[in-house]
Design a protein around this motif. Structure first.
Motif, PDB file in Angstrom:
ATOM      1  N   LEU A  20     -76.759  22.708  40.629  1.00  0.00           N
ATOM      2  CA  LEU A  20     -75.320  22.765  40.444  1.00  0.00           C
ATOM      3  C   LEU A  20     -74.786  21.346  40.288  1.00  0.00           C
ATOM      4  O   LEU A  20     -74.933  20.512  41.187  1.00  0.00           O
ATOM      5  CB  LEU A  20     -74.642  23.462  41.638  1.00  0.00           C
ATOM      6  CG  LEU A  20     -73.118  23.612  41.544  1.00  0.00           C
ATOM      7  CD1 LEU A  20     -72.713  24.424  40.310  1.00  0.00           C
ATOM      8  CD2 LEU A  20     -72.585  24.271  42.821  1.00  0.00           C
ATOM      9  N   ARG A  21     -74.189  21.103  39.137  1.00  0.00           N
ATOM     10  CA  ARG A  21     -73.719  19.767  38.812  1.00  0.00           C
ATOM     11  C   ARG A  21     -72.688  19.297  39.845  1.00  0.00           C
ATOM     12  O   ARG A  21     -71.797  20.043  40.249  1.00  0.00           O
ATOM     13  CB  ARG A  21     -73.112  19.748  37.416  1.00  0.00           C
ATOM     14  CG  ARG A  21     -72.754  18.349  36.892  1.00  0.00           C
ATOM     15  CD  ARG A  21     -72.316  18.419  35.451  1.00  0.00           C
ATOM     16  NE  ARG A  21     -73.416  18.871  34.587  1.00  0.00           N
ATOM     17  CZ  ARG A  21     -73.264  19.138  33.286  1.00  0.00           C
ATOM     18  NH1 ARG A  21     -72.061  19.045  32.724  1.00  0.00           N
ATOM     19  NH2 ARG A  21     -74.299  19.532  32.559  1.00  0.00           N
ATOM     20  N   GLY A  22     -72.841  18.032  40.263  1.00  0.00           N
ATOM     21  CA  GLY A  22     -71.912  17.441  41.220  1.00  0.00           C
ATOM     22  C   GLY A  22     -72.225  17.752  42.662  1.00  0.00           C
ATOM     23  O   GLY A  22     -71.487  17.338  43.562  1.00  0.00           O
ATOM     24  N   THR A  23     -73.294  18.494  42.917  1.00  0.00           N
ATOM     25  CA  THR A  23     -73.686  18.836  44.282  1.00  0.00           C
ATOM     26  C   THR A  23     -75.193  18.659  44.416  1.00  0.00           C
ATOM     27  O   THR A  23     -75.893  18.317  43.459  1.00  0.00           O
ATOM     28  CB  THR A  23     -73.340  20.292  44.624  1.00  0.00           C
ATOM     29  OG1 THR A  23     -74.255  21.172  43.958  1.00  0.00           O
ATOM     30  CG2 THR A  23     -71.921  20.633  44.194  1.00  0.00           C
ATOM     31  N   GLU A  24     -75.692  18.907  45.608  1.00  0.00           N
ATOM     32  CA  GLU A  24     -77.142  18.902  45.836  1.00  0.00           C
ATOM     33  C   GLU A  24     -77.684  20.324  45.926  1.00  0.00           C
ATOM     34  O   GLU A  24     -78.821  20.541  46.336  1.00  0.00           O
ATOM     35  CB  GLU A  24     -77.460  18.127  47.112  1.00  0.00           C
ATOM     36  CG  GLU A  24     -77.096  16.649  47.023  1.00  0.00           C
ATOM     37  CD  GLU A  24     -77.500  15.888  48.271  1.00  0.00           C
ATOM     38  OE1 GLU A  24     -78.057  16.526  49.198  1.00  0.00           O
ATOM     39  OE2 GLU A  24     -77.272  14.670  48.323  1.00  0.00           O
ATOM     40  N   GLU A  25     -76.865  21.273  45.531  1.00  0.00           N
ATOM     41  CA  GLU A  25     -77.252  22.676  45.642  1.00  0.00           C
ATOM     42  C   GLU A  25     -78.296  23.014  44.581  1.00  0.00           C
ATOM     43  O   GLU A  25     -78.141  22.679  43.405  1.00  0.00           O
ATOM     44  CB  GLU A  25     -76.024  23.565  45.479  1.00  0.00           C
ATOM     45  CG  GLU A  25     -76.291  25.027  45.797  1.00  0.00           C
ATOM     46  CD  GLU A  25     -75.008  25.817  45.884  1.00  0.00           C
ATOM     47  OE1 GLU A  25     -75.094  27.062  45.803  1.00  0.00           O
ATOM     48  OE2 GLU A  25     -73.929  25.208  46.041  1.00  0.00           O
ATOM     49  N   VAL A  26     -79.355  23.710  45.011  1.00  0.00           N
ATOM     50  CA  VAL A  26     -80.475  24.044  44.137  1.00  0.00           C
ATOM     51  C   VAL A  26     -80.862  25.498  44.358  1.00  0.00           C
ATOM     52  O   VAL A  26     -80.902  25.975  45.502  1.00  0.00           O
ATOM     53  CB  VAL A  26     -81.697  23.138  44.415  1.00  0.00           C
ATOM     54  CG1 VAL A  26     -82.902  23.616  43.628  1.00  0.00           C
ATOM     55  CG2 VAL A  26     -81.376  21.694  44.070  1.00  0.00           C
TER      56      VAL A  26
END
Length: 617
Positions: A522-528
């Motif tokens: 997710l762009r702008g986050t570290e969410e994968v």
């Protein structure tokens, strides 16, 4: 009047059939700032008349009585040349359209005095190794590339380098060697243009050229070669560079005089050839040159220097037949050494026949392809005069204490090996592929040659340190190696991304033989969000659970062994994620696949708008 950038000089003698192509290739150069000077040397086939019909203000035609060789017409051209550079072209040959443009650019960009454009042989051999790669600056003293492999003047020279130097006149052949060798020694640097077919070098089909008819007679030929060899000694110190250049003359010039013409000559003519060759050997031959030379030259030198010229006719006759593939050179193993069992063996010293360090053991590949984690090699094994046994294959690193990994050979004739790198974890580096065998107990080794095969591409397999990728590599000599652990840029592979049943299905092909994850970030986050790729051979599919992913822009990537890569869009399809959200795969500005998740527009307003109606205020 400003001087042209290049003066092209073409000596002409009885080559009417090729003149139009030669002259046309010069006048059609993309670098148009040139003058073309054609010097007819007493042609009798209408060459001069054809030249005079060409209408181009950049072209000058000179005529002179026949001088007996190309030296005089080249000199006449030099006397008229006004260009900053001079290019010599023979009338049988032609130039690639951009040859002068690229060669002049190399000279100017690199401040070099000579540029050798890539030769393309047309019915003849050319020095292929010289053009393995483009070299911006080198000198005659460097071992690689070996500039001394070509002493023909078919090159671009700075006019200032040439100065008052001229070609010897009246010689049918080899008049160019002294001129070119001196230019090499005077040049501050030389460029090699290897990535463009610049000069097409032709062998006449009718065999009418001077060289095809034997070249200059011995009494003119050998003194010229002697002068060049003295020139080499005057400009070099004893050692590798000098030996390399002198050995070239013994190999190319002296040995060439001991062939069919020698066998057909009278006893008196043979004795003259032998005397000239013996004189050069006594003056310039060193033990280092002899040891590095081919067995035939060692036999020739020993016979001439030790009073055994009586053996030469039989030795030369066998070598001439072998060069024509009429006989096979038999090999013989004695006390762990390999010898050529040819005329004179057992009579002359064994060292004249020893090929232990150059056994002609070769492997020419006909296939080099990945099958899963295995690199499969197939090819033809050659050992003329012997039968190799006990085959194996290793990959060997290039460290001071080389490490080897062995692979069993599936078949010896035809040769086949399956190199499974999933079973052998390589360390990062370059590994040479070596085929081993033996001849009557003597170990043999050969680097398999790729020839015209494509170099095997990337394969994702485990590597002990470095990126999990192994790929083929072709050496300067055309042999196969493999590189492990290197990835100079982020890998990219084509794939499709389609929204199906509320999930994003990603499908494509990856050359992977180790687990691969398909990852959404997710762009702008570290969410994968990640999911394993399921493989059938190299084709994979993966399903990303869009219902678990938040609204936003998701970059779609793959991971293998900690290395990340991207996907290039092959096919994209949007769709709904439940009733209230949509997913739209798209191509980013960088060319990769990403997907946008967002709330779906309300259904009723869309339907009313589509019908041209409005809802209640």
């Amino acid at each position: 009047m400003p001087h042209p950038k290049v003066s092209v000089i073409v000596p002409v003698y009885n080559c009417r059939n090729s003149l139009e192509r030669c002259v046309g290739s010069v006048l059609a150069q993309t670098l148009s700032d040139l003058e073309l000077i054609c010097v007819d040397d007493g042609s009798t086939d209408g060459s001069l008349e054809l030249l005079r019909k060409v209408e181009d203000p950049r072209m000058t035609v000179l005529a002179q009585p026949n001088s007996g060789g190309p030296g005089a017409p080249r000199n006449a051209g030099l006397d008229r040349a006004t260009g900053e550079f001079v290019m010599f072209v023979d009338a049988d040959d032609w130039l690639g359209p951009r040859a002068l443009e690229l060669m002049v650019a190399m000279a100017e960009d690199n401040d070099t005095d000579i540029v050798i454009g890539k030769y393309v042989g047309v019915g003849r051999k050319v020095p292929v190794r010289l053009f393995r790669q483009t070299v911006a600056r080198t000198t005659i003293y460097d071992d690689r590339p070996d500039l001394y492999a070509t002493l023909a003047p078919l090159k671009l020279f700075r006019r200032g380098l040439i100065g008052d130097t001229r070609f010897p006149e009246g010689l049918k052949s080899h008049e160019d060697q002294e001129f070119t060798a001196l230019a090499y020694f005077k040049a501050k640097a030389v460029s090699v243009l290897a990535d463009y077919d610049a000069y097409f070098w032709v062998e006449r089909e009718d065999g009418s050229s001077v060289m095809q008819q034997g070249g200059a007679p011995d009494e003119a030929f050998f003194p010229v070669i002697g002068r060049v060899m003295r020139l080499v000694e005057a400009h070099t110190e004893p050692g590798n560079a000098r030996n390399r250049m002198l050995r070239r003359h013994f190999r190319e010039e002296v040995m060439s005089r001991f062939g069919r013409a020698y066998l057909d000559a009278s006893a008196e003519s043979r004795a003259l050839t032998e005397a000239f060759a013996r004189d050069l050997m006594e003056r310039h031959l060193t033990p280092e040159i002899t040891a590095a030379s081919a067995p035939f030259f060692r036999q020739l030198a020993h016979c001439l220097l030790h009073g055994r010229a009586d053996l030469l006719p039989e030795i030369v006759a066998f070598r001439t037949a072998a060069d024509a593939d009429e006989v096979v050179v038999p090999l013989k193993v004695v006390a762990g050494r390999v010898y050529q069992d040819t005329p004179g063996f057992g009579d002359l010293p064994d060292a004249c026949f020893d090929v232990s360090d150059r056994v002609p053991f070769r492997v020419a590949l006909t296939r080099a392809e990945w099958e899963g984690s295995a690199l499969v090699l197939e090819g033809d094994v050659e050992l003329p005069g012997g039968v190799p046994t006990d085959f194996s294959v290793v990959v060997r690193d290039r460290g001071d204490e080389p490490v080897e990994y062995p692979f069993a050979v599936a078949s010896e004739q035809p040769f086949r090996v399956v190199m499974d790198f999933a079973e052998t974890t390589l360390a990062k580096g370059r590994w040479d592929v070596v085929v081993k065998a033996s001849l009557d107990g003597v170990p043999l080794a050969a680097r398999p040659s790729l020839g015209d095969l494509e170099v095997p591409g990337d394969r994702y397999v485990p590597v002990s340190d470095g990126k999990p990728v192994v790929r083929g590599h072709v050496t300067d000599y055309g042999n196969l190696s493999v590189d492990a652990g290197w990835q100079s840029k982020t890998p990219e592979w084509p794939a499709s991304a389609k929204v199906v049943g509320g999930a994003l299905e990603v499908a494509g092909s990856l050359p992977a033989s180790t687990p691969v994850k398909i990852v959404a970030r997710l762009r702008g986050t570290e969410e994968v969000v990640e999911t394993p790729a399921l493989f059938a051979h190299d084709a994979f599919t993966a399903t990303l659970p869009l219902k678990r992913m938040r609204d936003g822009v998701w970059q779609i990537e793959f991971e293998v062994g900690g290395m990340r890569g991207g996907f290039l869009p092959d096919a994209l399809a949007s769709g709904r994620v439940g009733l209230r959200r949509t997913a739209r795969p798209y191509r980013t500005s960088g060319g990769r696949i990403a997907a946008t998740l967002a709330p779906a527009p309300p259904v009723l307003p869309r339907l009313l708008a589509k019908a041209g109606l409005r809802g209640k205020p």
